[in-house]
Design a protein around this motif. Sequence first.
Motif, mmCIF file in Angstrom:
data_model
loop_
_atom_site.group_PDB
_atom_site.id
_atom_site.type_symbol
_atom_site.label_atom_id
_atom_site.label_comp_id
_atom_site.label_asym_id
_atom_site.label_seq_id
_atom_site.Cartn_x
_atom_site.Cartn_y
_atom_site.Cartn_z
ATOM 1 N N THR A 1 -5.415 -52.815 -62.255
ATOM 2 C CA THR A 1 -5.953 -53.165 -60.946
ATOM 3 C C THR A 1 -7.340 -52.535 -60.763
ATOM 4 N N TYR A 2 -7.966 -52.796 -59.627
ATOM 5 C CA TYR A 2 -9.325 -52.321 -59.385
ATOM 6 C C TYR A 2 -9.386 -50.803 -59.227
ATOM 7 N N SER A 3 -10.574 -50.264 -59.423
ATOM 8 C CA SER A 3 -10.855 -48.847 -59.163
ATOM 9 C C SER A 3 -11.900 -48.768 -58.060
ATOM 10 N N LEU A 4 -12.120 -47.564 -57.541
ATOM 11 C CA LEU A 4 -13.115 -47.366 -56.489
ATOM 12 C C LEU A 4 -14.068 -46.238 -56.861
ATOM 13 N N LEU A 5 -15.339 -46.443 -56.585
ATOM 14 C CA LEU A 5 -16.367 -45.422 -56.764
ATOM 15 C C LEU A 5 -16.816 -44.952 -55.384
ATOM 16 N N LYS A 6 -16.645 -43.665 -55.116
ATOM 17 C CA LYS A 6 -17.050 -43.089 -53.827
ATOM 18 C C LYS A 6 -18.353 -42.320 -54.024
ATOM 19 N N ARG A 7 -19.373 -42.708 -53.267
ATOM 20 C CA ARG A 7 -20.674 -42.049 -53.348
ATOM 21 C C ARG A 7 -21.236 -41.880 -51.940
ATOM 22 N N ASP A 8 -21.462 -40.653 -51.566
ATOM 23 C CA ASP A 8 -22.002 -40.354 -50.237
ATOM 24 C C ASP A 8 -21.189 -41.084 -49.161
ATOM 25 N N GLY A 9 -21.821 -42.011 -48.440
ATOM 26 C CA GLY A 9 -21.151 -42.648 -47.311
ATOM 27 C C GLY A 9 -20.620 -44.045 -47.584
ATOM 28 N N TYR A 10 -20.491 -44.442 -48.849
ATOM 29 C CA TYR A 10 -19.956 -45.778 -49.096
ATOM 30 C C TYR A 10 -19.035 -45.782 -50.320
ATOM 31 N N VAL A 11 -18.243 -46.863 -50.416
ATOM 32 C CA VAL A 11 -17.282 -47.018 -51.516
ATOM 33 C C VAL A 11 -17.503 -48.370 -52.172
ATOM 34 N N GLU A 12 -17.550 -48.384 -53.516
ATOM 35 C CA GLU A 12 -17.769 -49.615 -54.280
ATOM 36 C C GLU A 12 -16.516 -49.967 -55.076
ATOM 37 N N LYS A 13 -16.160 -51.250 -55.080
ATOM 38 C CA LYS A 13 -15.001 -51.717 -55.827
ATOM 39 C C LYS A 13 -15.403 -52.072 -57.257
ATOM 40 N N LEU A 14 -14.573 -51.630 -58.232
ATOM 41 C CA LEU A 14 -14.773 -51.972 -59.638
ATOM 42 C C LEU A 14 -13.593 -52.855 -60.036
ATOM 43 N N PRO A 15 -13.779 -54.196 -60.080
ATOM 44 C CA PRO A 15 -12.658 -55.145 -60.185
ATOM 45 C C PRO A 15 -12.076 -55.312 -61.581
ATOM 46 N N LEU B 1 -8.837 -51.516 -46.027
ATOM 47 C CA LEU B 1 -8.262 -50.311 -45.422
ATOM 48 C C LEU B 1 -8.295 -49.151 -46.417
ATOM 49 N N LEU B 2 -7.940 -49.442 -47.681
ATOM 50 C CA LEU B 2 -7.958 -48.394 -48.714
ATOM 51 C C LEU B 2 -9.384 -47.870 -48.926
ATOM 52 N N LYS B 3 -10.349 -48.767 -48.942
ATOM 53 C CA LYS B 3 -11.749 -48.357 -49.113
ATOM 54 C C LYS B 3 -12.194 -47.467 -47.954
ATOM 55 N N GLU B 4 -11.741 -47.799 -46.753
ATOM 56 C CA GLU B 4 -12.101 -46.999 -45.575
ATOM 57 C C GLU B 4 -11.483 -45.608 -45.656
ATOM 58 N N ILE B 5 -10.216 -45.559 -46.127
ATOM 59 C CA ILE B 5 -9.533 -44.266 -46.262
ATOM 60 C C ILE B 5 -10.259 -43.383 -47.281
ATOM 61 N N VAL B 6 -10.622 -43.981 -48.431
ATOM 62 C CA VAL B 6 -11.321 -43.236 -49.478
ATOM 63 C C VAL B 6 -12.687 -42.771 -48.991
ATOM 64 N N CYS B 7 -13.372 -43.621 -48.243
ATOM 65 C CA CYS B 7 -14.711 -43.298 -47.744
ATOM 66 C C CYS B 7 -14.691 -42.109 -46.791
ATOM 67 N N ASN B 8 -13.601 -41.987 -46.019
ATOM 68 C CA ASN B 8 -13.534 -40.954 -44.964
ATOM 69 C C ASN B 8 -12.641 -39.767 -45.321
ATOM 70 N N ILE B 9 -12.359 -39.572 -46.594
ATOM 71 C CA ILE B 9 -11.520 -38.434 -47.002
ATOM 72 C C ILE B 9 -12.176 -37.116 -46.561
ATOM 73 N N PRO B 10 -11.419 -36.240 -45.912
ATOM 74 C CA PRO B 10 -12.002 -34.988 -45.421
ATOM 75 C C PRO B 10 -11.971 -33.852 -46.447
ATOM 76 N N TYR B 11 -11.709 -34.162 -47.716
ATOM 77 C CA TYR B 11 -11.595 -33.130 -48.751
ATOM 78 C C TYR B 11 -12.647 -33.332 -49.844
ATOM 79 N N LYS B 12 -12.846 -32.279 -50.641
ATOM 80 C CA LYS B 12 -13.804 -32.326 -51.749
ATOM 81 C C LYS B 12 -13.132 -32.153 -53.112
ATOM 82 N N ARG B 13 -11.959 -31.530 -53.123
ATOM 83 C CA ARG B 13 -11.271 -31.296 -54.396
ATOM 84 C C ARG B 13 -10.465 -32.545 -54.791
#
Length: 397
Positions: A289-303, A349-361
């Motif tokens: 399935t797809y993966s997600l790249l989180k960078r700064d304030g946005y999330v990109e889908k890798l299909p 929804l998943l992209k939004e959750i990943v984008c707003n994660i309050p953790y760094k580890r």
Amino acid sequence: MLKDLQKEIETTFWMRYEKRKMKECVNTLHNLASAFLIEEKQEEEKDRYRMFLKKRLKENRILVADHLKEIAKIIDNVAEEKFVIEVLPQKQEKQLAKLLLTEGITMEELSVLEKENGRKEILIKMYQSHLPKNKSYYTVEEVGEFLSVFFNKRLVPSMNTPFFLLDTAENYCFEEEAGYSVLTGYSKLTKEGEKVSGDNYLFFESEEKKFYSVLSDGMGSGEKASADSEEVIGMVERFLEGGCSDILTAKMINNALLAKGDGRNMSTLDMCGIDLYTAEASFLKVGATYSLLKRDGYVEKLPSISLPLGVFYEIEMNQHKKQLLDGDYIFMFSDGILDHFPGEEGEELLKEIVCNIPYKRPNEMASHVMKMAIMASKGAIKDDTTILVMGVWENKH
């Protein structure tokens, strides 16, 4: 000066000799592959069972021939690898030997290799002849610090190098320190009613300083699915350790599964390799399935849209590369995530959750996403679900 020139001539001779021997081995493997592909004239077979056996035999011969060709390709790549052996002036080599001897380290031989990519490797044969006062031992990492000062380049022990410096002469290898580090995290859920998860994963660093995150989802669930995906993960590790490329690894595994017949193992393969020197990431997906790249304030889908391993002889692979930056995160998921976040709305929804994660580890991030996934499906776990997270950081001194 004359000794330096003689050493350089001898080194060049042996390099060419070894290269020629490897090329001969490559030609032998190609000839063997061709022999497996020679077809004998056969009369039309009327018996269906015998016809089936002959067809299977032909398919197996093609697979063996392909394996031989792929092995030849690995050896040929090694033979074609370009590097220069730099011979240090005798005066400079003596200076290094003297520097090490002041620390109780006797150097017997020294070689400096410069690879095609411009990076250097230092090969030293040495031993701990005595120890300075108030010193009980030297680690090889400490020796790397001495070499870093001498060569004015940050050098660290390569993989599989002993941790301590021994009192008998051994060969030690040092390489330029990679520019980036990767931290990892994961979270797993097992399908309701099952004791084991059908997902398996691997975090692995190759000798070429490439960090891999690999995820395989076995068909179905339970012990059979777990055994199937574990088999795929095991082969991935062995092929990567053997020097295979990402693409070659996927092809070899697919052929190995097809050779078993009966479609007994049709697992997915999701692989991300990050070059620790450049932070360039290569993604390869077979049925994943797809993966997600989180960078700064946005999330990109890798299909991904391909079929799993062990289905067809010619596999369809989704491949692409991405230049990562300091602070980027990669999220990889098994298919179970789609049950928690179905359709396009679930994906957003998943992209939004990943984008707003309050953790760094990465470990906390994986746990947080899994917690939100359970909440999104109201506690239902319809399939095995695995989340892998990799965080990339630039090494700063």
